[in-house]
Enzyme design. Structure first.
Site, PDB file in Angstrom:
ATOM      1  NE  ARG A 191      26.389 -24.189  28.705  1.00 44.47           N
ATOM      2  CZ  ARG A 191      25.105 -23.863  28.839  1.00 44.47           C
ATOM      3  NH1 ARG A 191      24.306 -24.606  29.568  1.00 44.47           N
ATOM      4  NH2 ARG A 191      24.642 -22.779  28.249  1.00 44.47           N
ATOM      5  CB  CYS A 220      15.285 -28.249  28.905  1.00 47.57           C
ATOM      6  SG  CYS A 220      15.836 -28.409  27.231  1.00 47.57           S
ATOM      7  NE  ARG A 230      20.986 -23.680  33.689  1.00 49.37           N
ATOM      8  CZ  ARG A 230      20.285 -24.638  33.121  1.00 49.37           C
ATOM      9  NH1 ARG A 230      20.576 -25.004  31.894  1.00 49.37           N
ATOM     10  NH2 ARG A 230      19.302 -25.245  33.752  1.00 49.37           N
ATOM     11  CG  HIS A 243      22.480 -29.643  26.675  1.00 47.77           C
ATOM     12  ND1 HIS A 243      21.522 -28.770  27.128  1.00 47.77           N
ATOM     13  CD2 HIS A 243      23.529 -29.519  27.522  1.00 47.77           C
ATOM     14  CE1 HIS A 243      21.966 -28.145  28.213  1.00 47.77           C
ATOM     15  NE2 HIS A 243      23.191 -28.577  28.474  1.00 47.77           N
TER      16      HIS A 243
HETATM   17  C1  CIR Z   1      21.151 -22.885  28.837  1.00 39.06           C
HETATM   18  O1  CIR Z   1      21.837 -22.371  27.941  1.00 39.06           O
HETATM   19  O2  CIR Z   1      21.646 -23.526  29.747  1.00 39.06           O
HETATM   20  C2  CIR Z   1      19.662 -22.694  28.799  1.00 39.06           C
HETATM   21  N1  CIR Z   1      19.355 -21.434  28.202  1.00 39.06           N
HETATM   22  C3  CIR Z   1      18.989 -23.817  28.051  1.00 39.06           C
HETATM   23  C4  CIR Z   1      19.132 -25.149  28.714  1.00 39.06           C
HETATM   24  C5  CIR Z   1      18.451 -26.236  27.970  1.00 39.06           C
HETATM   25  N2  CIR Z   1      18.525 -27.458  28.686  1.00 39.06           N
HETATM   26  C6  CIR Z   1      18.532 -28.660  28.141  1.00 39.06           C
HETATM   27  O3  CIR Z   1      18.600 -28.777  26.925  1.00 39.06           O
HETATM   28  N3  CIR Z   1      18.556 -29.704  28.946  1.00 39.06           N
END
Ligand code: CIR
Length: 262
Positions: free
Chosen positions: A136, A254, A89, A167
């Protein structure tokens, strides 16, 4: 309440590659068509509050790029481009930068090679910025953010994302200037002292990721007991389907960056 009222939002349409998006546990492949219709409803609900909503084109090279929140922190004074801790990412943050530069005079970046931080770990309240350390988001990322926003007048407080939770905001949401919707497991850490906490109903932990956006609370469909708690507390709840994003550990917060550029 600058923490809940916004003139703008940015979202990004899900790409066909979403089927390869990251997930902690495989509960099935997301259906792109259904996710797109949920996304359309989400963007319409944001627009319905009077905000200007920019919907960016899909980015097939980044399967998780629909989850734009992780790419930046948007404050009234300026924006900070994140450094996502998920290697797949990392490039998404650079993709967001020109869109924020078009709207903000001040755009800063987390740059340290060892600094990692994702927007999903950041909760901005009326008085402070809480950042959850997680798989993360690391201490170096939080320290760099703390330096970058100090002269904009935002104190940063480091907190902890519960183990096994993606998160910090997977487990909590700001409902108004001093009210937070939270799971019990997160609130038990004591990080919300001084705030009013509305607990999600037992067994409805996935309802904790909602957003207050102007007059509306966008809330994932399928959690009636928590929805009723919010309605009883006086919030105007709009339910949005989240079944496909949930397969990738994603939720209401998200899917957008929300801000009022100064
Ligand atoms: C990830 O694992 O990064 C994505 N599948 C989900 C991200 C979700 N983002 C968030 O909670 N801000």
């Amino acid at each position: 309440m600058r923490s809940c009222h916004f003139t703008h939002a940015i979202a990004r349409r899900p790409a066909a590659s979403i089927t390869r998006g990251l997930r902690a546990v495989d509960t099935g492949t997301p259906d792109l068509g259904l996710m797109q219709s949920h996304h359309d409803a989400y963007c319409a609900a944001l627009r319905g509050t009077g905000a200007t909503v920019t919907v960016l084109d899909p980015l097939d090279a980044y399967p998780d790029s629909v989850f734009v929140e992780d790419t930046a922190l948007c404050l009234p004074e300026g924006a900070v481009i994140m450094r996502p801790g998920a290697p797949s990412r990392l490039g998404e943050a650079a993709e967001m930068q020109p869109h924020l530069r078009a709207l903000y005079s001040h755009v800063r970046r987390i740059e340290g090679e060892g600094s990692f931080i994702e927007g999903g770990d950041i909760l901005v309240t009326e008085t402070e910025i809480l950042v959850g350390r997680s798989a993360r988001t690391n201490a170096a990322g939080i320290a760099e953010l703390t330096r970058l926003v100090a002269d904009w007048g935002h104190p940063v407080r480091e907190v902890h994302t519960p183990p096994g939770v993606l998160h910090f905001k997977t487990d909590c949401s700001l409902m108004d200037g001093d009210t937070i919707l939270s799971t019990d497991r997160l609130a038990a850490s004591g990080c919300f002292q001084g705030y009013q906490v509305i607990p999600v109903a037992p067994g409805e932990e996935a309802a904790a990721n909602a957003i207050r956006f102007n007059a509306a609370v966008l809330f994932p469909a399928g959690f009636p007991r928590t929805r009723d708690r919010l309605v009883e507390a006086g919030f105007a709840v709009t339910e949005i389907g989240n079944s496909e994003c949930a397969k990738l550990d994603g939720g209401m917060s998200c899917l957008s960056l929300r801000f009022s550029p100064g």
